[in-house]
Motif scaffolding. Structure first.
Motif, PDB file in Angstrom:
ATOM      1  N   THR A  77     -16.643  -9.033  25.980  1.00 27.85           N
ATOM      2  CA  THR A  77     -17.515 -10.101  26.470  1.00 27.85           C
ATOM      3  C   THR A  77     -16.718 -11.334  26.873  1.00 27.85           C
ATOM      4  N   CYS A  78     -15.462 -11.407  26.443  1.00 26.04           N
ATOM      5  CA  CYS A  78     -14.606 -12.541  26.816  1.00 26.04           C
ATOM      6  C   CYS A  78     -14.167 -12.479  28.276  1.00 26.04           C
ATOM      7  N   SER A  79     -14.443 -11.378  28.952  1.00 26.06           N
ATOM      8  CA  SER A  79     -14.006 -11.239  30.346  1.00 26.06           C
ATOM      9  C   SER A  79     -14.638 -12.292  31.250  1.00 26.06           C
ATOM     10  N   SER A  80     -15.754 -12.874  30.815  1.00 25.26           N
ATOM     11  CA  SER A  80     -16.418 -13.904  31.621  1.00 25.26           C
ATOM     12  C   SER A  80     -15.863 -15.301  31.360  1.00 25.26           C
ATOM     13  N   ASP A  81     -14.955 -15.419  30.402  1.00 25.86           N
ATOM     14  CA  ASP A  81     -14.361 -16.725  30.096  1.00 25.86           C
ATOM     15  C   ASP A  81     -13.405 -17.126  31.220  1.00 25.86           C
ATOM     16  N   PRO A  82     -13.657 -18.244  31.900  1.00 24.58           N
ATOM     17  CA  PRO A  82     -12.782 -18.635  33.021  1.00 24.58           C
ATOM     18  C   PRO A  82     -11.368 -19.017  32.581  1.00 24.58           C
ATOM     19  N   TYR A  83     -11.182 -19.236  31.276  1.00 28.39           N
ATOM     20  CA  TYR A  83      -9.872 -19.670  30.782  1.00 28.39           C
ATOM     21  C   TYR A  83      -9.152 -18.583  29.991  1.00 28.39           C
ATOM     22  N   LYS A  84      -9.607 -17.352  30.107  1.00 33.97           N
ATOM     23  CA  LYS A  84      -9.010 -16.274  29.313  1.00 33.97           C
ATOM     24  C   LYS A  84      -7.545 -16.025  29.661  1.00 33.97           C
ATOM     25  N   ASP A  85      -7.155 -16.327  30.902  1.00 33.29           N
ATOM     26  CA  ASP A  85      -5.765 -16.086  31.299  1.00 33.29           C
ATOM     27  C   ASP A  85      -4.790 -17.063  30.653  1.00 33.29           C
ATOM     28  N   ASP A  86      -5.316 -18.101  30.023  1.00 35.23           N
ATOM     29  CA  ASP A  86      -4.448 -19.055  29.329  1.00 35.23           C
ATOM     30  C   ASP A  86      -4.104 -18.593  27.918  1.00 35.23           C
ATOM     31  N   MET A 100     -12.124 -16.392  16.180  1.00 33.35           N
ATOM     32  CA  MET A 100     -12.656 -15.028  16.250  1.00 33.35           C
ATOM     33  C   MET A 100     -14.163 -15.004  16.458  1.00 33.35           C
ATOM     34  N   ASP A 101     -14.594 -15.833  17.397  1.00 39.56           N
ATOM     35  CA  ASP A 101     -16.019 -15.938  17.706  1.00 39.56           C
ATOM     36  C   ASP A 101     -16.536 -14.699  18.434  1.00 39.56           C
ATOM     37  N   GLN A 102     -15.654 -14.022  19.177  1.00 43.25           N
ATOM     38  CA  GLN A 102     -16.045 -12.829  19.934  1.00 43.25           C
ATOM     39  C   GLN A 102     -15.521 -11.587  19.222  1.00 43.25           C
ATOM     40  N   GLY A 103     -16.360 -11.020  18.357  1.00 42.82           N
ATOM     41  CA  GLY A 103     -15.917  -9.932  17.496  1.00 42.82           C
ATOM     42  C   GLY A 103     -15.499  -8.675  18.228  1.00 42.82           C
ATOM     43  N   ASP A 104     -16.185  -8.329  19.334  1.00 43.19           N
ATOM     44  CA  ASP A 104     -15.868  -7.076  20.015  1.00 43.19           C
ATOM     45  C   ASP A 104     -14.455  -7.088  20.585  1.00 43.19           C
ATOM     46  N   PHE A 105     -13.984  -8.253  20.978  1.00 45.48           N
ATOM     47  CA  PHE A 105     -12.632  -8.367  21.525  1.00 45.48           C
ATOM     48  C   PHE A 105     -11.595  -7.962  20.485  1.00 45.48           C
ATOM     49  N   PHE A 106     -11.740  -8.451  19.265  1.00 44.99           N
ATOM     50  CA  PHE A 106     -10.736  -8.177  18.243  1.00 44.99           C
ATOM     51  C   PHE A 106     -10.859  -6.764  17.677  1.00 44.99           C
ATOM     52  N   VAL A 107     -12.069  -6.241  17.631  1.00 41.74           N
ATOM     53  CA  VAL A 107     -12.227  -4.846  17.207  1.00 41.74           C
ATOM     54  C   VAL A 107     -11.507  -3.930  18.184  1.00 41.74           C
ATOM     55  N   ASP A 108     -11.707  -4.181  19.470  1.00 45.70           N
ATOM     56  CA  ASP A 108     -11.054  -3.365  20.496  1.00 45.70           C
ATOM     57  C   ASP A 108      -9.538  -3.532  20.444  1.00 45.70           C
ATOM     58  N   PHE A 109      -9.086  -4.770  20.273  1.00 43.66           N
ATOM     59  CA  PHE A 109      -7.641  -5.010  20.225  1.00 43.66           C
ATOM     60  C   PHE A 109      -7.008  -4.324  19.019  1.00 43.66           C
ATOM     61  N   MET A 110      -7.654  -4.402  17.875  1.00 42.24           N
ATOM     62  CA  MET A 110      -7.106  -3.751  16.683  1.00 42.24           C
ATOM     63  C   MET A 110      -7.068  -2.233  16.846  1.00 42.24           C
ATOM     64  N   ASP A 111      -8.002  -1.697  17.612  1.00 42.73           N
ATOM     65  CA  ASP A 111      -8.002  -0.254  17.870  1.00 42.73           C
ATOM     66  C   ASP A 111      -6.836   0.144  18.776  1.00 42.73           C
ATOM     67  N   VAL A 112      -6.698  -0.548  19.906  1.00 43.98           N
ATOM     68  CA  VAL A 112      -5.683  -0.142  20.887  1.00 43.98           C
ATOM     69  C   VAL A 112      -4.270  -0.509  20.433  1.00 43.98           C
ATOM     70  N   ALA A 113      -4.151  -1.525  19.578  1.00 46.49           N
ATOM     71  CA  ALA A 113      -2.818  -1.975  19.142  1.00 46.49           C
ATOM     72  C   ALA A 113      -2.512  -1.557  17.707  1.00 46.49           C
ATOM     73  N   GLU A 114      -3.244  -0.584  17.208  1.00 47.65           N
ATOM     74  CA  GLU A 114      -3.090  -0.202  15.796  1.00 47.65           C
ATOM     75  C   GLU A 114      -1.660   0.209  15.459  1.00 47.65           C
ATOM     76  N   GLU A 115      -1.058   1.030  16.304  1.00 45.28           N
ATOM     77  CA  GLU A 115       0.304   1.497  16.021  1.00 45.28           C
ATOM     78  C   GLU A 115       1.316   0.362  16.146  1.00 45.28           C
ATOM     79  N   GLU A 116       1.125  -0.505  17.133  1.00 40.38           N
ATOM     80  CA  GLU A 116       2.050  -1.627  17.325  1.00 40.38           C
ATOM     81  C   GLU A 116       2.008  -2.593  16.147  1.00 40.38           C
ATOM     82  N   LEU A 117       0.828  -2.798  15.576  1.00 39.45           N
ATOM     83  CA  LEU A 117       0.691  -3.739  14.466  1.00 39.45           C
ATOM     84  C   LEU A 117       1.383  -3.246  13.196  1.00 39.45           C
ATOM     85  N   LYS A 118       1.676  -1.950  13.142  1.00 40.49           N
ATOM     86  CA  LYS A 118       2.346  -1.390  11.966  1.00 40.49           C
ATOM     87  C   LYS A 118       3.868  -1.497  12.051  1.00 40.49           C
TER      88      LYS A 118
END
Length: 260
Positions: free
Chosen positions: A86-95, A45-63
């Motif tokens: 900010t992870c969008s620049s990671d060349p290996y994000k699709d893995d 969880m080095d990239q905090g903004d990614f997980f904050v955004d994911f927890m927001d958009v997936a809030e209902e699914e996680l319940k």
């Protein structure tokens, strides 16, 4: 006839050459350092903004109950969050992948401990039972990440190493989830300000604040007092390794310390 020492010297030179060639193959040809950094972005969880955004958009699914969720839906939300962070620049994000573990983290660790005492080689990856059908087993309990690793990197980022990354991630992710729920409780408490209930709800407010303070400091301790300095040490060790075995040892030591 050549002496035995001559043969030993030739063998040592051949071994050193082969070791260096293999090391270069991993470090340079397969971009090992950036691959490991990619793992850190997500599993630690080095990239905090990614997980904050994911927890927001997936809030209902996680319940939801774990056995009622469409995994493809969750994975699409995961990659949507990736693309906008900010992870969008990671060349290996699709893995990066996600899946739902059949057991919660505590059950997984108990199973690993039991199998480790018996000594099977697959003790990190096998389970005899599942919690998936239990009505109280939610997506937030089961959610974890996975990562596509091809040969030869699978020698370093092995199944066992990935399992350790996953266990650290599940612990961190759930702690962040608890922190978010406590923040939600704080927001709910703000609605009572005008109701003159402070004297009645004071103990509840105090308990919530102490819990939130502890949780935030606990997460900070894990991220910045344990994982971050150990990662820094691991990166320094990678610059001085001489063989692939050294990489495996350093990587394993780093993960074991994080697990403790």
């Amino acid at each position: 006839a050549p002496s035995e020492s001559v043969y030993e010297e030739l063998i040592d030179k051949a071994h050193a050459f082969a070791s260096q060639t293999l090391l270069d193959f991993f470090v340079k040809d397969n971009d090992l350092a950036n691959r490991l950094s990619s793992l850190k972005h997500y599993f630690l969880m080095d990239q905090g903004d990614f997980f904050v955004d994911f927890m927001d958009v997936a809030e209902e699914e996680l319940k939801l109950r774990a056995d009622k969720l469409s995994l493809s839906r969750l994975e699409s939300l995961l990659h949507l969050s990736l693309q906008t962070s900010t992870c969008s620049s990671d060349p290996y994000k699709d893995d990066l992948l996600c899946f739902l573990s059949p057991n919660n983290l505590i059950s997984q660790m108990e199973a690993i401990h039991e199998r480790a005492q018996k000594g099977p080689r697959d003790s990190l990856t096998t389970f005899s039972s599942t919690s998936m059908k239990h009505p109280g087993y939610k997506v937030i309990d089961a959610f974890t990440l996975d990562y596509k690793v091809k040969w030869p990197l699978a020698l370093v980022i092995s199944c066992g190493a990935l399992t350790k990354y996953q266990m650290v991630f599940r612990h961190l992710f759930f702690c962040k989830h608890v922190e978010r729920r406590l923040c939600d409780a704080w927001l709910n408490h703000q609605t009572t300000k005008e109701l003159s209930l402070r004297s009645d709800l004071g103990p509840s407010f105090c308990l919530r604040q102490r819990m939130l303070h502890f949780q935030q400091n606990f997460v900070y301790y894990m991220m910045f007092e344990v994982i971050s300095p150990r990662w820094h040490d691991f990166q320094k060790q990678l610059t001085t390794v001489e063989t692939v075995d050294d990489i495996l040892d350093c990587h394993g030591e780093f993960l074991d310390i994080c697990m403790k």
